[in-house]
Design a protein around this motif. Structure first.
Motif, mmCIF file in Angstrom:
data_model
loop_
_atom_site.group_PDB
_atom_site.id
_atom_site.type_symbol
_atom_site.label_atom_id
_atom_site.label_comp_id
_atom_site.label_asym_id
_atom_site.label_seq_id
_atom_site.Cartn_x
_atom_site.Cartn_y
_atom_site.Cartn_z
ATOM 1 N N LEU A 29 0.806 -1.216 0.000
ATOM 2 C CA LEU A 29 0.000 0.000 0.000
ATOM 3 C C LEU A 29 0.843 1.272 0.000
ATOM 4 N N ALA A 30 2.047 1.223 0.560
ATOM 5 C CA ALA A 30 2.887 2.424 0.629
ATOM 6 C C ALA A 30 3.420 2.843 -0.729
ATOM 7 N N THR A 31 3.438 1.938 -1.691
ATOM 8 C CA THR A 31 4.030 2.253 -2.991
ATOM 9 C C THR A 31 2.999 2.672 -4.032
ATOM 10 N N ASP A 32 1.710 2.667 -3.649
ATOM 11 C CA ASP A 32 0.645 3.162 -4.521
ATOM 12 C C ASP A 32 0.314 4.606 -4.132
ATOM 13 N N VAL A 33 -0.398 5.310 -5.004
ATOM 14 C CA VAL A 33 -0.889 6.643 -4.672
ATOM 15 C C VAL A 33 -2.235 6.507 -3.963
ATOM 16 N N THR A 34 -2.765 7.623 -3.487
ATOM 17 C CA THR A 34 -4.025 7.591 -2.769
ATOM 18 C C THR A 34 -5.151 7.052 -3.654
ATOM 19 N N LEU A 35 -6.128 6.419 -3.035
ATOM 20 C CA LEU A 35 -7.197 5.745 -3.767
ATOM 21 C C LEU A 35 -7.990 6.705 -4.649
ATOM 22 N N SER A 36 -8.055 7.965 -4.283
ATOM 23 C CA SER A 36 -8.829 8.927 -5.061
ATOM 24 C C SER A 36 -8.083 9.411 -6.303
ATOM 25 N N HIS A 37 -6.812 9.085 -6.425
ATOM 26 C CA HIS A 37 -6.014 9.533 -7.578
ATOM 27 C C HIS A 37 -6.426 8.770 -8.836
ATOM 28 N N GLU A 38 -6.425 9.458 -9.960
ATOM 29 C CA GLU A 38 -6.868 8.813 -11.201
ATOM 30 C C GLU A 38 -5.977 7.653 -11.617
ATOM 31 N N TYR A 39 -4.720 7.637 -11.142
ATOM 32 C CA TYR A 39 -3.802 6.568 -11.516
ATOM 33 C C TYR A 39 -3.594 5.541 -10.400
ATOM 34 N N SER A 40 -4.478 5.531 -9.417
ATOM 35 C CA SER A 40 -4.353 4.565 -8.317
ATOM 36 C C SER A 40 -4.447 3.141 -8.843
ATOM 37 N N LEU A 41 -3.465 2.315 -8.483
ATOM 38 C CA LEU A 41 -3.466 0.913 -8.902
ATOM 39 C C LEU A 41 -4.481 0.097 -8.108
ATOM 40 N N LEU A 42 -4.641 0.413 -6.822
ATOM 41 C CA LEU A 42 -5.633 -0.307 -6.020
ATOM 42 C C LEU A 42 -7.034 -0.024 -6.546
ATOM 43 N N LYS A 43 -7.300 1.206 -6.890
ATOM 44 C CA LYS A 43 -8.616 1.531 -7.446
ATOM 45 C C LYS A 43 -8.851 0.758 -8.743
ATOM 46 N N ALA A 44 -7.814 0.656 -9.575
ATOM 47 C CA ALA A 44 -7.951 -0.120 -10.815
ATOM 48 C C ALA A 44 -8.290 -1.571 -10.511
ATOM 49 N N MET A 45 -7.638 -2.147 -9.495
ATOM 50 C CA MET A 45 -7.920 -3.530 -9.104
ATOM 51 C C MET A 45 -9.371 -3.688 -8.678
#
Length: 816
Positions: free
Chosen positions: A791-807
């Motif tokens: 989680l520390a290496t991703d950007v915040t969930l609200s960011h358009e390029y968030s990898l977690l959000k994509a998942m």
């Protein structure tokens, strides 16, 4: 009790109807909910989809008062809007499908739902949940997550018989002297009930007919009951009464007998919420004709899954949290709450089976005499006085890792010497046998300190180090034996002698402070780094209130402020970090400990050490109320023989911790051939289908790696596929960088992008589109879920390029 099953997922809902708005409609974003409910049951009318439930909502601007009201025991289909600048808390429940309890109430401050004078009904499965949301800096990007828990228990009876030519009937089944009506409280995930037992009948069951012949076992209905302790005193025991009748088989008349028997408690705590209890008994002719006593044996089970065509098992969304990154605000709260399984990566095994913690809990003890906690001395509050005969024991965790001594550190303390005592110890650590040791002591003359590693010494000198005044002393060791001394925050080094040892010896022994010392110590401190002057001055001026948000200070290994109420308390430990993290999580998210590498191979190869390790894991889970453990031992060679003792360790851990805890192991496409026997005892296996080799990143390789572990024989519903939130150098040199760095430096301009040049090097990584494709493939294969590092290496969930959000966009029944 930690339930060893993930919650059942429910589809997201769109809220459409209108009510009178309590908040100013500024941003026109409706408050939506994502509902998940625990395991349901077929035995009663079950809560399945939770399309409708009742909600309380409160809000405030100070995160304390929660005096604003929105949902007020209203259906979730009511419409309210987010308003920036506010904190929100929600309580929700369903009494059966959309059933309302008129006098239910909600206290947002304590996150408490109350259901007064509640009586269970078999057509109403009562579930409840609480949650919170933060709209202080912007509208939340996901619906409010509600993880519902069952408030009630179930109790049923199974009767067995060996009769073949007779017919057995069980009638008038009644539970007596149990609690039937009570006030239920759901408070931040905890459930309790308060009520009085009935004087006679509390619950009545349907009759059981035609038991015998071809049917040798038959169960009664299961009934929803109030969770409760089962008293043991004779006048208050909960009992079951029933009448058994046998007929047929040439009998001239029916044989009948009535029974009233004690219901034994199935374990500590009696009937617990969310559990189903089945009492079994055997009845044969002798029981009736000879009046023999029937004894019931209670069996316990979690509630059965609901109809899987309507409710699919929730997919696992697992990720790792590293303590140092959490403390420096690189792990975002909204990202943690978008997962349902978090692994707190903080521990490693010693070779002997003990557990090493990266930020150890160095709670100190003191000798019974010779050391005194003092409220105040000469302007400093909360200090320890040493009279030369006592010492402080700081525990085993300092100045080493799981496999070796450290090669750099800082020690600092305030000190007031009553008199100079040559050889008095500021700190020391010595092996239990042999010559391995390290220490910092007073020299023969005032102003001289002696630092020692084994037989080598160096003298650190400064004329300000004298008795009769408070002095702040800091010593750093690092850079291949370089020593520095800071006095009152200033670099004051004057050294003689040579320290050519590049790291301390490995010693799994206690660190001691103050032996032989005559004087006072305050704010004693260790850090894993050789700090510079600025950080030394920060520590010197902290006055017991040290912030750990900078990278250097978050490497603090121990910090004692010697408050008189608890003088041995270490203010910075993995436990203090864990407890702070807990306050950020929504109810229902699993929080587990991650144990990685260290001396794993030697430990696994020793039967005694691996059993000790398994027992230590159990102790950690129980002591710190964790939901389970993840083992990341990197790596056995990829063959059955190399995995042999690894397999035995996995089985030993499960045997020790039981099945109330979630247990996973993390493997890799280059090392996954754990035995199928070991695979049976874990809840899931995460596959690190990523670097550090760049050839692991293409989707074709990801698919091949997934198929390889399936071909080995692992069940697909135990496979959690891992994806990277970092990049690796494309040239194969295996350098890594966080995806967060790429985005922060404006190098990522598209979700389809998979390469960047950063600091002169070409990196390959998984962009948002690649993460979605890998997640989609995993879901299509019917695997258990997804894991990410980290989680520390991703950007915040609200960011358009968030990898977690994509998942999340590719995982069914998850917040979008």
């Amino acid at each position: 009790m930690k339930k060893n099953l993930f919650l059942m997922g429910m589809a997201a809902m769109t809220l459409a109807s209108c009510t009178n708005e309590v908040l100013k409609v500024a941003d026109m974003h409706t408050i939506g909910f994502d509902a998940f409910v625990g395991n349901t049951t077929r035995a009663v009318t079950e809560v399945k989809t939770l399309n409708n439930f009742y909600v309380f909502g409160k809000y405030c601007t100070d995160n304390t008062s929660f005096d604003g009201q929105i949902f007020n025991n209203e259906l979730n289909t009511s419409t309210y809007y987010w308003h920036t600048g506010n904190y929100y808390r929600f309580g929700a429940y369903a009494d059966g499908e959309a059933g309302q309890i008129i006098d239910a109430s909600y206290d947002a401050t304590s996150q408490k739902l109350t259901f007064p004078n509640y009586t269970p009904s078999d057509d109403k499965d009562l579930v409840a949940a609480v949650s919170s949301a933060d709209a202080v800096s912007g509208i939340p990007s996901t619906p409010v997550s509600l993880s519902f828990s069952h408030m009630l228990s179930q109790v049923g009876f199974t009767f067995n018989t060996e009769l073949k030519n007779y017919t057995l009937a069980i009638r008038d089944i009644k539970i007596k002297k149990a609690i039937k009506t009570a006030t239920g409280i759901y408070e931040d995930g905890n459930i309790k009930w308060d009520g009085n037992a009935e004087a006679d009948v509390a619950y009545t069951y349907d009759d059981i007919a035609n038991l015998a012949g071809e049917t040798s076992s038959k169960a009664s209905q299961f009934k929803l009951v109030i969770p409760q302790q089962l008293p043991t005193d004779e006048t208050s025991k909960v009992t079951v009464s029933f009448t058994a009748s046998i007929s047929g088989g040439g009998m001239s008349q029916e044989a009948t007998k009535s029974f009233e028997l004690e219901l034994a408690s199935p374990g500590e705590g009696g009937w617990k919420p969310g559990f189903r209890y089945n009492y079994t008994a055997t009845i044969n002719g002798d029981n009736i004709t000879n009046m023999e006593i029937i004894e019931f044996k209670p069996e316990i089970d979690n509630w059965e899954d609901g109809n899987t065509t309507e409710i699919a098992p929730q997919k696992i969304i697992s990720s790792y949290v590293r303590p140092n990154f959490y403390e420096t605000d690189r792990v975002y709260t909204e990202s943690m709450n978008a997962c349902n399984d978090l692994i707190f990566m903080t521990a490693s095994p010693y070779a002997n089976g003990d557990i090493y913690f990266e930020t150890p809990d160095n709670t100190a003890t003191f000798t019974e005499s010779g050391v005194t906690a003092t409220d105040e001395f000469n302007g400093k509050k909360g200090v320890m006085h040493f009279d030369g005969t006592g010492e402080m024991n700081a525990g085993h965790g300092l100045l080493n890792s799981a496999t070796k001594g450290v090669n750099q550190f800082t020690f600092a303390t305030w000190i007031y010497l009553d008199e100079w005592t040559s050889g008095a110890t500021l700190f020391s650590k010595a092996a239990s046998s042999g010559n391995n040791r390290t220490s910092l002591t007073l020299g023969e003359t005032e102003g001289n300190l002696i630092f020692r590693i084994n037989d080598q010494t160096a003298t650190l000198s400064n004329s300000n180090i004298v008795p009769g005044k408070w002095i702040h002393i800091a010593m750093t060791y690092g850079n291949k034996g370089t020593l520095r001394l800071y006095v009152n925050g200033d670099d004051a080094s004057a050294t003689s002698g040579t320290i050519s040892v590049n790291e301390l010896p490995f010693m799994q022994t206690e660190t001691k402070l103050g032996k032989g010392l005559k004087g006072y110590i305050d704010e004693a401190y260790f850090n894993f780094l050789p700090l510079g002057g600025g950080d030394i001055r920060t520590i010197m001026n902290a006055e017991g209130k040290l912030s750990y948000k900078s990278w250097n200070i978050c490497k603090t290994q121990a910090y004692w402020t010697f408050d008189k109420e608890n003088p041995g308390k270490d203010n910075h430990t993995w436990v203090t970090i864990l407890n702070d993290l807990r306050t950020k999580l929504n109810p229902g998210i699993k929080l587990r400990i991650g144990i990685a590498s260290g001396g794993w191979q030697v430990m696994c190869d020793s039967p005694a050490a691996r059993q000790k390790f398994a027992n230590n894991v159990k102790n950690v889970l129980e002591t710190y109320n964790l939901d389970g453990v993840d083992l990341d031992f990197e790596w056995p060679a990829n063959n059955e023989g190399a995995f042999n003792t690894y397999n035995q360790t996995v089985i030993a851990v499960r045997s020790a911790i039981g099945y109330d805890y979630t247990f996973s192991v993390s493997l890799h496409p280059v090392s996954y051939k754990m035995s199928l026997e070991a695979a049976k005892v874990v809840d899931f296996i995460s596959i690190q289908a990523y670097g550090p080799s760049p050839n692991r990143f293409p989707i074709s390789q990801f698919k091949a790696d997934a198929q390889a572990v399936l071909a080995w024989g692992f069940p697909k519903d135990k496979i959690v596929m891992g994806v990277p939130f970092y990049g690796v150098t494309k040239d194969g040199t295996k350098s890594t960088e966080a995806y967060w760095n790429f985005v922060q430096n404006n190098l990522v301009t598209s979700t389809s992008q998979n390469e960047v040049t950063y600091k002169g090097k070409l990196f390959i990584y998984d962009g948002a589109d690649a993460i979605r494709e890998k997640t989609r493939y995993t879901m299509e294969q019917g695997m258990a879920g997804m894991m990410s590092w980290d989680l520390a290496t991703d950007v915040t969930l609200s960011h358009e390029y968030s990898l977690l959000k994509a998942m999340l966009k590719e995982i069914p029944a998850q917040p979008q």
